[in-house]
Design a protein around this motif. Structure first.
Motif: not given
Length: 276
Positions: A49-54, A148-166
């Motif tokens: 289950q991934y985060r919902s994005a309208p 809220e978050h995208g791939l660059t946020d993950y690649l730069t270490g700002q967020v975890a993987l589950d925060q960028i898959i929608y």
């Protein structure tokens, strides 16, 4: 005659009056052996289950995304492309597909979105659609996504993987968008965290396919830098736009990569018959 040489031949006689905004009309793909049937999903399989994005239907309609374009010819063309791609992926045991063009404006991002949607219509196939054009991200805008978050946020270490898959509400499709443009894109693509990202995606779902929307081939070194991490590529060219010389240059660069085929976009040739 190679794939690119064939497209170059057609490009020399193309009609410059191609309708703006039209999409895929034909695809030249290398043939492959008949693939084995995909393995069935385990009986106890539960999709992650991934985060919902309208998403915005008007944005999709404006950008001619398959979900909002009731065009039988376009739908048929993408289904044919999907089946050919699935055959090649299955025959070779490939799971990652990069989609690129030669220059900007040839339709590679739209092709990425619509091919991912077509692939997800196959009940045995789960798809990740990833915006890997880190200098000019487009996928979120094409779909009208709110996130809220995208791939660059993950690649730069700002967020975890589950925060960028929608989850955008399409079965078997998950989207990894990106909104932050970066200058050091090729360095990020070669970084260990990018490798961890790919490994994590491939481990999540049986018969998963990862579709990467890549930058244009002749604009940055991103495709060259990322090529060792991708199983195969599709090259998108545009009738009435892609120059013969540019195709010749692309042929030299792609000689170092595994090219599955060439997609001819905005072709003036159409088949609108209701059956075959």
């Amino acid at each position: 005659m190679s794939l690119i040489e064939e497209v170059m031949r057609r490009s020399a006689h193309e009609r410059t009056a191609a309708m703006p905004g039209s999409v895929l009309s034909s695809a030249a793909l290398r043939g492959g052996r008949q693939p084995a049937a995909p393995p069935p999903l385990p009986e106890n399989f539960v999709p992650v289950q991934y985060r919902s994005a309208p998403v915005d239907p008007q944005a999709m309609e404006r950008h001619r995304v398959l979900l909002r374009v009731p065009d039988v010819g376009i739908s048929r063309a993408y289904k044919i492309l999907r089946t050919r791609v699935l055959h090649r992926l299955s025959a070779n045991g490939w799971f990652t597909l990069g989609i690129t063009g030669t220059t900007a404006g040839e339709g590679k991002s739209l092709t990425s979105v619509n091919l991912a949607l077509a692939l997800a219509q196959d009940v045995n196939t789960h798809v990740f659609l990833v915006d890997l054009d880190l200098q000019r991200p487009q996928l979120g805008a094409y779909l009208g996504m709110s996130y809220e978050h995208g791939l660059t946020d993950y690649l730069t270490g700002q967020v975890a993987l589950d925060q960028i898959i929608y989850d955008i509400g399409v079965k078997r499709l998950a989207v990894v968008p990106n909104a932050s443009s970066v200058e050091n894109s090729s360095e990020l693509l070669c970084a260990p965290r990018m490798g961890e990202f790919i490994t994590a995606l491939e481990a999540q779902i049986p018969r998963r396919i990862v579709v990467f929307d890549m930058p244009p081939l002749m604009v940055t070194d991103d495709v060259l830098a990322f090529a060792p991490r991708v199983d195969t590529f599709l090259l998108v060219v545009s009738q009435g736009q892609t120059a013969r010389r540019t195709l010749a240059n692309a042929k030299e660069v792609l000689a170092e990569m595994n090219l599955m085929g060439v997609v001819l976009n905005r072709s003036t040739e159409r088949n609108d018959s209701p059956y075959y």
